[in-house]
Write a protein that holds these residues in place. Structure first.
Motif, PDB file in Angstrom:
ATOM      1  N   ARG A 278       0.741  -1.218  -0.222  1.00  0.00           N
ATOM      2  CA  ARG A 278      -0.106  -0.032  -0.104  1.00  0.00           C
ATOM      3  C   ARG A 278       0.813   1.225   0.134  1.00  0.00           C
ATOM      4  N   GLY A 279       1.857   1.293  -0.555  1.00  0.00           N
ATOM      5  CA  GLY A 279       2.760   2.474  -0.946  1.00  0.00           C
ATOM      6  C   GLY A 279       2.488   3.034  -2.112  1.00  0.00           C
ATOM      7  N   LEU A 280       3.190   4.340  -2.511  1.00  0.00           N
ATOM      8  CA  LEU A 280       3.210   5.094  -3.597  1.00  0.00           C
ATOM      9  C   LEU A 280       4.481   5.266  -4.240  1.00  0.00           C
ATOM     10  N   VAL A 281       4.884   5.028  -5.482  1.00  0.00           N
ATOM     11  CA  VAL A 281       6.196   5.392  -6.059  1.00  0.00           C
ATOM     12  C   VAL A 281       5.704   6.540  -6.731  1.00  0.00           C
ATOM     13  N   ARG A 282       6.458   7.771  -6.431  1.00  0.00           N
ATOM     14  CA  ARG A 282       6.201   8.963  -6.876  1.00  0.00           C
ATOM     15  C   ARG A 282       7.324   9.224  -8.015  1.00  0.00           C
ATOM     16  N   SER A 283       8.479   8.773  -8.283  1.00  0.00           N
ATOM     17  CA  SER A 283       9.666   8.934  -9.259  1.00  0.00           C
ATOM     18  C   SER A 283      10.547   8.233  -9.164  1.00  0.00           C
ATOM     19  N   ILE A 284      10.942   7.970 -10.285  1.00  0.00           N
ATOM     20  CA  ILE A 284      12.308   7.173 -10.568  1.00  0.00           C
ATOM     21  C   ILE A 284      13.480   7.756 -11.599  1.00  0.00           C
TER      22      ILE A 284
ATOM     23  N   PHE B  80      20.693   5.154  -9.243  1.00  0.00           N
ATOM     24  CA  PHE B  80      19.372   5.605  -9.521  1.00  0.00           C
ATOM     25  C   PHE B  80      18.791   6.191  -8.162  1.00  0.00           C
ATOM     26  N   LEU B  81      17.692   6.971  -8.405  1.00  0.00           N
ATOM     27  CA  LEU B  81      17.053   7.347  -7.160  1.00  0.00           C
ATOM     28  C   LEU B  81      15.649   7.006  -7.537  1.00  0.00           C
ATOM     29  N   MET B  82      14.861   6.792  -6.244  1.00  0.00           N
ATOM     30  CA  MET B  82      13.426   6.401  -6.361  1.00  0.00           C
ATOM     31  C   MET B  82      12.741   6.863  -5.151  1.00  0.00           C
ATOM     32  N   GLY B  83      11.720   8.017  -5.535  1.00  0.00           N
ATOM     33  CA  GLY B  83      10.709   8.711  -4.514  1.00  0.00           C
ATOM     34  C   GLY B  83       9.570   7.824  -4.186  1.00  0.00           C
ATOM     35  N   PHE B  84       9.289   7.534  -2.903  1.00  0.00           N
ATOM     36  CA  PHE B  84       8.232   6.870  -2.626  1.00  0.00           C
ATOM     37  C   PHE B  84       7.613   7.197  -1.316  1.00  0.00           C
ATOM     38  N   ASP B  85       6.307   6.836  -1.395  1.00  0.00           N
ATOM     39  CA  ASP B  85       5.703   6.801   0.128  1.00  0.00           C
ATOM     40  C   ASP B  85       5.105   5.471   0.671  1.00  0.00           C
ATOM     41  N   CYS B  86       5.401   5.552   1.865  1.00  0.00           N
ATOM     42  CA  CYS B  86       5.175   4.108   2.580  1.00  0.00           C
ATOM     43  C   CYS B  86       5.045   4.190   3.859  1.00  0.00           C
ATOM     44  N   SER B  87       5.006   3.241   4.687  1.00  0.00           N
ATOM     45  CA  SER B  87       5.058   3.291   6.073  1.00  0.00           C
ATOM     46  C   SER B  87       6.439   2.969   6.599  1.00  0.00           C
ATOM     47  N   VAL B  88       6.723   3.363   8.136  1.00  0.00           N
ATOM     48  CA  VAL B  88       7.980   3.109   8.501  1.00  0.00           C
ATOM     49  C   VAL B  88       8.374   1.534   8.326  1.00  0.00           C
ATOM     50  N   ASN B  89       7.375   0.585   8.581  1.00  0.00           N
ATOM     51  CA  ASN B  89       7.699  -0.840   8.685  1.00  0.00           C
ATOM     52  C   ASN B  89       7.996  -1.185   7.248  1.00  0.00           C
TER      53      ASN B  89
ATOM     54  N   GLY C  70      10.417  17.132  -4.607  1.00  0.00           N
ATOM     55  CA  GLY C  70      11.264  16.408  -5.406  1.00  0.00           C
ATOM     56  C   GLY C  70      12.259  15.919  -5.092  1.00  0.00           C
ATOM     57  N   THR C  71      13.281  15.548  -6.005  1.00  0.00           N
ATOM     58  CA  THR C  71      14.393  14.622  -5.584  1.00  0.00           C
ATOM     59  C   THR C  71      15.616  15.616  -5.103  1.00  0.00           C
ATOM     60  N   SER C  72      16.543  14.768  -4.815  1.00  0.00           N
ATOM     61  CA  SER C  72      17.617  15.516  -4.032  1.00  0.00           C
ATOM     62  C   SER C  72      18.271  16.414  -5.097  1.00  0.00           C
ATOM     63  N   ILE C  73      18.370  15.760  -6.359  1.00  0.00           N
ATOM     64  CA  ILE C  73      19.141  16.781  -7.256  1.00  0.00           C
ATOM     65  C   ILE C  73      18.317  18.034  -7.727  1.00  0.00           C
ATOM     66  N   GLU C  74      17.027  17.533  -7.714  1.00  0.00           N
ATOM     67  CA  GLU C  74      15.921  18.828  -7.967  1.00  0.00           C
ATOM     68  C   GLU C  74      16.116  20.040  -7.017  1.00  0.00           C
ATOM     69  N   GLN C  75      16.153  19.596  -5.516  1.00  0.00           N
ATOM     70  CA  GLN C  75      16.471  20.443  -4.542  1.00  0.00           C
ATOM     71  C   GLN C  75      17.691  21.125  -4.686  1.00  0.00           C
ATOM     72  N   ALA C  76      18.793  20.645  -5.091  1.00  0.00           N
ATOM     73  CA  ALA C  76      19.851  21.226  -5.038  1.00  0.00           C
ATOM     74  C   ALA C  76      20.244  22.236  -6.291  1.00  0.00           C
ATOM     75  N   VAL C  77      19.477  21.892  -7.444  1.00  0.00           N
ATOM     76  CA  VAL C  77      19.169  22.854  -8.217  1.00  0.00           C
ATOM     77  C   VAL C  77      18.519  24.036  -8.164  1.00  0.00           C
ATOM     78  N   LYS C  78      17.405  23.807  -7.303  1.00  0.00           N
ATOM     79  CA  LYS C  78      16.540  25.139  -7.058  1.00  0.00           C
ATOM     80  C   LYS C  78      17.402  26.106  -6.093  1.00  0.00           C
TER      81      LYS C  78
END
Length: 122
Positions: A36-42, A67-76, A108-116
């Protein structure tokens, strides 16, 4: 909770660098979605030489596919994911970074944050 996975996959076939990384990203994505998680970006960072030689499972590696993967999920699920990646022989290194969503809804990803941040300073 929003997390960002950074992983370095080994390169077994020099002509097809992304082969292992695609399989790993697919496996990780399925694990997140099944729980029941959500993958936001790869984001693929490509094949790169490593800053130092990494030894894993009695093999020495001097390059890896990152590679980087952004996702939402529980701690477990996040803890289970990290344990799985540490045991996987295809992964040379991995790490998970937790993002605080109280300040910004789409970090956003860490790369996008650094560019901003660099654009704001200039």
């Amino acid at each position: 909770m929003y997390y960002e996975l950074f992983a370095i996959a080994r390169i077994t076939d020099p002509l097809n660098h992304a082969k292992e990384a695609k399989k790993i990203a697919s496996t990780v994505g399925k694990l997140i979605l099944n729980n029941r998680g959500l993958v936001r970006s790869i984001t693929s960072l490509g094949a790169r030489p490593l800053p130092k030689i990494i030894s894993k499972d009695q093999e020495r590696h001097f390059q890896g596919y990152q590679f980087l993967m952004g996702f939402d999920c529980s701690v477990n699920v996040q803890e289970q994911l990290l344990r799985t990646l540490k045991k996987d022989p295809r992964i040379l290194r991995s790490g998970i970074l937790k993002h605080d969503l109280t300040q910004n809804l789409d970090p956003g990803t860490s790369i996008e944050q650094a560019v901003k941040a660099a654009k704001q300073r200039a």
